[in-house]
Design a protein around this motif. Sequence first.
Motif, mmCIF file in Angstrom:
data_model
loop_
_atom_site.group_PDB
_atom_site.id
_atom_site.type_symbol
_atom_site.label_atom_id
_atom_site.label_comp_id
_atom_site.label_asym_id
_atom_site.label_seq_id
_atom_site.Cartn_x
_atom_site.Cartn_y
_atom_site.Cartn_z
ATOM 1 N N GLU A 236 -14.572 6.041 -10.757
ATOM 2 C CA GLU A 236 -13.733 4.841 -10.759
ATOM 3 C C GLU A 236 -12.777 4.903 -9.581
ATOM 4 O O GLU A 236 -12.029 5.878 -9.414
ATOM 5 N N VAL A 237 -12.779 3.851 -8.780
ATOM 6 C CA VAL A 237 -11.876 3.728 -7.634
ATOM 7 C C VAL A 237 -10.635 2.969 -8.099
ATOM 8 O O VAL A 237 -10.732 1.842 -8.572
ATOM 9 N N GLY A 238 -9.475 3.595 -7.975
ATOM 10 C CA GLY A 238 -8.249 2.996 -8.502
ATOM 11 C C GLY A 238 -8.194 3.191 -10.004
ATOM 12 O O GLY A 238 -8.065 2.224 -10.755
ATOM 13 N N CYS A 239 -8.276 4.429 -10.445
ATOM 14 C CA CYS A 239 -8.431 4.718 -11.878
ATOM 15 C C CYS A 239 -7.155 4.527 -12.678
ATOM 16 O O CYS A 239 -7.201 4.467 -13.917
ATOM 17 N N ASP B 236 -7.113 7.723 -0.989
ATOM 18 C CA ASP B 236 -7.088 6.341 -0.529
ATOM 19 C C ASP B 236 -8.454 5.713 -0.814
ATOM 20 O O ASP B 236 -9.489 6.270 -0.419
ATOM 21 N N ALA B 237 -8.458 4.570 -1.461
ATOM 22 C CA ALA B 237 -9.708 3.916 -1.834
ATOM 23 C C ALA B 237 -10.584 3.582 -0.647
ATOM 24 O O ALA B 237 -11.801 3.417 -0.783
ATOM 25 N N SER C 112 -7.638 -6.526 -5.967
ATOM 26 C CA SER C 112 -6.561 -7.501 -5.822
ATOM 27 C C SER C 112 -5.216 -6.848 -5.513
ATOM 28 O O SER C 112 -4.235 -7.541 -5.260
ATOM 29 N N MET C 113 -5.181 -5.505 -5.514
ATOM 30 C CA MET C 113 -3.947 -4.795 -5.201
ATOM 31 C C MET C 113 -4.063 -3.922 -3.958
ATOM 32 O O MET C 113 -3.084 -3.311 -3.538
ATOM 33 N N ILE C 114 -5.249 -3.835 -3.385
ATOM 34 C CA ILE C 114 -5.469 -2.971 -2.228
ATOM 35 C C ILE C 114 -5.409 -3.818 -0.958
ATOM 36 O O ILE C 114 -6.199 -4.754 -0.809
ATOM 37 N N PRO C 115 -4.498 -3.527 -0.032
ATOM 38 C CA PRO C 115 -4.402 -4.337 1.186
ATOM 39 C C PRO C 115 -5.737 -4.442 1.933
ATOM 40 O O PRO C 115 -6.192 -5.536 2.259
ATOM 41 N N ASP C 116 -6.371 -3.310 2.207
ATOM 42 C CA ASP C 116 -7.669 -3.329 2.871
ATOM 43 C C ASP C 116 -8.769 -3.304 1.806
ATOM 44 O O ASP C 116 -9.518 -2.338 1.670
#
Length: 206
Positions: free
Chosen positions: A40-43, A93-94, A118-122
């Motif tokens: 999971e990315v951004g767990c 970093d994702a 929706s929360m990751i700038p890149d």
Amino acid sequence: MDAVYAAQRHIYDATRKYYLLGRDRLIDDLAPPSGGTVLEVGCGTARNLIVAARRWPQARFYGVDISEAMLATARVKVAKAGLSDRITLAQGDATAFDPQTLFGVAGFDQVFASYTLSMIPDWVGAIEQGARVLAPGGVLHIVDFGQQERMPRWWRGLLFAWLGRFHVTPRRELPVALRHVSREQGLSFGFETLLRGYAWAGTIRR
């Protein structure tokens, strides 16, 4: 992210369960093979990883998050659930994590990102990296806020204004990005809207 979640992490799961819709549907779709690996990315607090590990007991699970504050909560929750032997967590970093360095895993059978883009700038970079770390035959699963395209206009305005207070930006270009990344990496993709556009779901398959 540590500043954002320093306090929120303690009530995050209790509040988000009412509007992060489509998460459990994604987990049901994972279907990792026996002995498979799932990332999971951004767990965050590891809520999804715990649900997924219980749903798919034959697999091993991994979680990466940039917020050490969230990971502190996640470690406690994983231990309390008795799943420390099957869920491994790491800070990263994702858009640029190295799965071999963090987890000793070259690629994953399933990768998922639930309400994180929706929360990751890149956020496009996060999609690119999620696809990049797929093992042969692997699938990247994404669910996030849609554009509320079949919801009343007033609802869309209120929801987006409220999400903005928490640095959340629904990604209008998500289907375009999925197509672009899949073509760049020679993969296939899928996309669908859920709940009248409340949520959007996508996949990239290696």
